[in-house]
Design a protein around this motif. Sequence first.
Motif, PDB file in Angstrom:
ATOM      1  N   UNK A 197      47.620  32.794 -84.455  1.00  0.00           N
ATOM      2  CA  UNK A 197      48.910  33.131 -83.865  1.00  0.00           C
ATOM      3  C   UNK A 197      50.046  32.329 -84.486  1.00  0.00           C
ATOM      4  N   UNK A 198      49.757  31.093 -84.865  1.00  0.00           N
ATOM      5  CA  UNK A 198      50.817  30.241 -85.410  1.00  0.00           C
ATOM      6  C   UNK A 198      51.001  30.417 -86.912  1.00  0.00           C
ATOM      7  N   UNK A 199      50.224  31.319 -87.524  1.00  0.00           N
ATOM      8  CA  UNK A 199      50.368  31.573 -88.951  1.00  0.00           C
ATOM      9  C   UNK A 199      49.774  30.495 -89.833  1.00  0.00           C
ATOM     10  N   UNK A 200      48.806  29.732 -89.306  1.00  0.00           N
ATOM     11  CA  UNK A 200      48.202  28.642 -90.085  1.00  0.00           C
ATOM     12  C   UNK A 200      46.689  28.827 -90.225  1.00  0.00           C
ATOM     13  N   UNK A 201      46.199  30.055 -90.101  1.00  0.00           N
ATOM     14  CA  UNK A 201      44.759  30.293 -90.181  1.00  0.00           C
ATOM     15  C   UNK A 201      44.187  29.852 -91.525  1.00  0.00           C
TER      16      UNK A 201
ATOM     17  N   UNK B 266      55.983  29.071 -91.198  1.00  0.00           N
ATOM     18  CA  UNK B 266      56.399  28.054 -92.177  1.00  0.00           C
ATOM     19  C   UNK B 266      56.589  26.674 -91.552  1.00  0.00           C
ATOM     20  N   UNK B 267      57.103  26.640 -90.315  1.00  0.00           N
ATOM     21  CA  UNK B 267      57.314  25.345 -89.655  1.00  0.00           C
ATOM     22  C   UNK B 267      55.976  24.690 -89.345  1.00  0.00           C
ATOM     23  N   UNK B 268      55.069  25.486 -88.745  1.00  0.00           N
ATOM     24  CA  UNK B 268      53.761  24.944 -88.385  1.00  0.00           C
ATOM     25  C   UNK B 268      52.993  24.493 -89.620  1.00  0.00           C
TER      26      UNK B 268
ATOM     27  N   UNK C 115      48.769  20.303 -81.467  1.00  0.00           N
ATOM     28  CA  UNK C 115      50.065  20.664 -82.060  1.00  0.00           C
ATOM     29  C   UNK C 115      50.087  22.141 -82.437  1.00  0.00           C
ATOM     30  N   UNK C 116      48.990  22.620 -83.049  1.00  0.00           N
ATOM     31  CA  UNK C 116      48.908  24.029 -83.433  1.00  0.00           C
ATOM     32  C   UNK C 116      48.985  24.925 -82.201  1.00  0.00           C
ATOM     33  N   UNK C 117      48.311  24.547 -81.135  1.00  0.00           N
ATOM     34  CA  UNK C 117      48.368  25.357 -79.910  1.00  0.00           C
ATOM     35  C   UNK C 117      49.777  25.396 -79.344  1.00  0.00           C
ATOM     36  N   UNK C 118      50.502  24.295 -79.488  1.00  0.00           N
ATOM     37  CA  UNK C 118      51.887  24.300 -79.034  1.00  0.00           C
ATOM     38  C   UNK C 118      52.728  25.319 -79.782  1.00  0.00           C
ATOM     39  N   UNK C 119      52.558  25.381 -81.096  1.00  0.00           N
ATOM     40  CA  UNK C 119      53.270  26.400 -81.881  1.00  0.00           C
ATOM     41  C   UNK C 119      52.820  27.805 -81.471  1.00  0.00           C
TER      42      UNK C 119
END
Length: 832
Positions: free
Chosen positions: A285-289, A461-463, A509-513
């Motif tokens: 979901x955060x685009x960091x998979x 991009x932020x995450x 942190x990732x879950x927060x994003x």
Amino acid sequence: MDATFDDVVVAELIRPAPRRARRRAWLCVGALALGALLARSADLSASAWAGAAGAAALVALLTPRRLFGGALLAVVVLLGAWWLHMRTATAGARSPQALLGPVEAEMIEAEGLVTSVPRASWPHRDQLARFRRIEPAMSFDVDLASLWSGGRSERAEGRIRVSVGVDADEAGLLPSPGDRVRMKGWYAPPRAQSNPGESDGRAWSNMEGKVGSLFVTSPELIEEIELHGLGWRRAWVRAVASVRGRMLEQIAGDGRHADGRAMLAVLLLGEVEPGLRETRSAFQKSGTAHLLAISGFHLTVLCGLGVLAVRLTGDRGRLEALAVGVLVLALLVLAPAQVPIVRAGVLVLALLAADMLGRRYDRLTLLGWITCGLFIWRPLDVFSLGAQLSVGITALLIWLSSVRHPWVSPIEIRGLRRSRHSVWKSGGRRARSYLVVCVLCWAVATPVVLAHTGTLSLAGPIATAVVTPAMVLLLALGYLALAVGLVSGTAGRWIFDQLAWVSAETSGVVRGFAEAPWLNFQVTPIEGVIAGAGVLVLCVWLVERRVRNPRVLAALVLLVALQLLGPLLRPALLRDVVLRVDTLAVGDGTCHIIRSGNDAMVWDCGSLRVDLRPMLERALPALGVRRARRGVVTHGNLDHYSSLPEAVDLLGIERVLVSPHILSDGGEPERALLALLEEKGVLVEPVARGDAMEFGRGRMEFLWPDESAAGLSDNDRSLVCRISVSTAAGERRVLLTGDIQSETMRRLLEDVEQVKADVLEIPHHGSFRVEAMSFLAGVDPGVVIQSTGSSRVGDPRWADHRASRVWFTTGKDGAAWVEVHEDGRMEAGSVR
């Protein structure tokens, strides 16, 4: 004069890129991809594609030189189509599919080598999944050596997935990697496409050498044996499993910070555990998979560590690339042989091999030829999100570094004086370049991700920028801990005890994003053509190097407009279709999508054993269904509503019609359903005999239940509805019956005219009873739809009735559909 150019970087002094070589390589990639698209869209045999390629080659030989390149590309396109067909159309000659012939399920006995550790099945995700009665199971892979069926033995080949009916506490009863076993169970071949939006599982299995699944009811039906000719293989599999097991034990440690340890296991060794599902979902979901699953990013960190370790011993020349290659191979051996891991390893090893040869190959050209090799190895990866992103983002990063793009590395002319930057200024410039690269990679990847998943993550991009440093630290220290642990287990465990906390905090942190609703959106997946055009426009934007580029902005606005206006210009239903029923294949359960005019509804949505959300996420866009105002729950059986909350989330359902007994005397699952619907702001309304309402270009009339149904079973109190539409040839009717049984059928047949219909949902998933035969005769439909799993497929007692009318069974035919046209014509079909 030399000082004049000291520290000067001028674009004209950079060696020009070998554009012609790059063009050849990437045109070949495009030709192979186009060939794969043609093979998927045109139903031609391998010999037809081969003949077309041969004819094109002859034409190319006779073509003038200036047109020869284009003719040669046409040959590559046709060869790509031929090769995809050859790799995916049929299974191997020694596969169970070839040996057993076309079977849905068959009892067999098989022998082979266990190649993976038994793992528990993944937990279900639907919001009502806790009410399902699912038998526990553990699964592992076996490389087949032989099988017995019908009293005969055959040599067999291929990898089969074995599931055993035990829970995790009984895992010790199952075989270990390297064991040679004989098993007896129910064999099922790879699945064909079952629903719209799905790929054909048989094609992927044929390409990967997978031959289906085997369900074994008890560990007692598995015995360890000795097979001849696999001694070296057995020793290798056991050795790798032993080393991998020791490493996983060190990562697991004392169990504190379990989420962090699970993340370390997947980061370092690709060990995906069922308990990691929420973490994986947060990364997606955060685009960091890409930071979680082993990919080129992980191998780059490993290569960096290897280079650092070698250079600490001095300048070793080509041995440096060799040592790093050995590290990459070691990781590929220890990590599970999953496609993304192997693909990333092949990319890195090929680049390292080029360095070892001592020639200065252009890396972007080399990547193009490597990609051609990957597509020849796995032609269906042309359609894979992972392959597209892996190749595309790698190409972008190589190109940015080769051209010294001004947005990333601004060109400076400093003159005669050497300027000295402070640490803060230099660090700020590097941080700026790092952020720009994150944003550019996200921008280019977004159209591709939108086409495959419909996920738009503004947090990407932020995450990525925030989390990447922590992931690099975890990877570097994690690889170091694995190496230390091989020498001293105590030291390795201590390092992982410290890393577990860092890993858990990073996951938080990732879950927060991921949970920020203003940064992450789920939209309808965009068209592949629009996604491809979007990537091309963004590439032009990068090449032209102008941030404010009116032409690029106009092109992007046009593509967005086409995506938004496309559904309006191309309605999901043809203009002359007045009613359409789509019955999805959901196993033991029911899910109808019914549309008329601009109206749509979901009639039941559940399954006993399957989470329907992943299937709905693929099927609804493929059908062109974006919104449904109402849903229906026919009665209080879980297989008719277990995934309705997911349908509400996906389609924005505002109103749900239910049988009255669900409100008056429903059990705990029904109460949980009603609570979820209330929480989502959905209006729940009971309906019964005599209720009627407009539906699109037709009308819904409820024929059952009435007041006399109070003492009947839940099944016999199912909603029965007749949907009628007017056509030039008269009224056409669809009768939906839920799970009604003998008593309700008898009562409805007291007025047989009310149940006459052109299309019938056969009651209770096609369960056979004498009253059902009478009911079918009374309704006298031209089309029958039977929504069921494999247990009721092909019941011989229905054989005569199936032969005398159009009859679709979802367990055999996949999802079925029926259309009623304005002129009265009726068309029906299924995905198979």
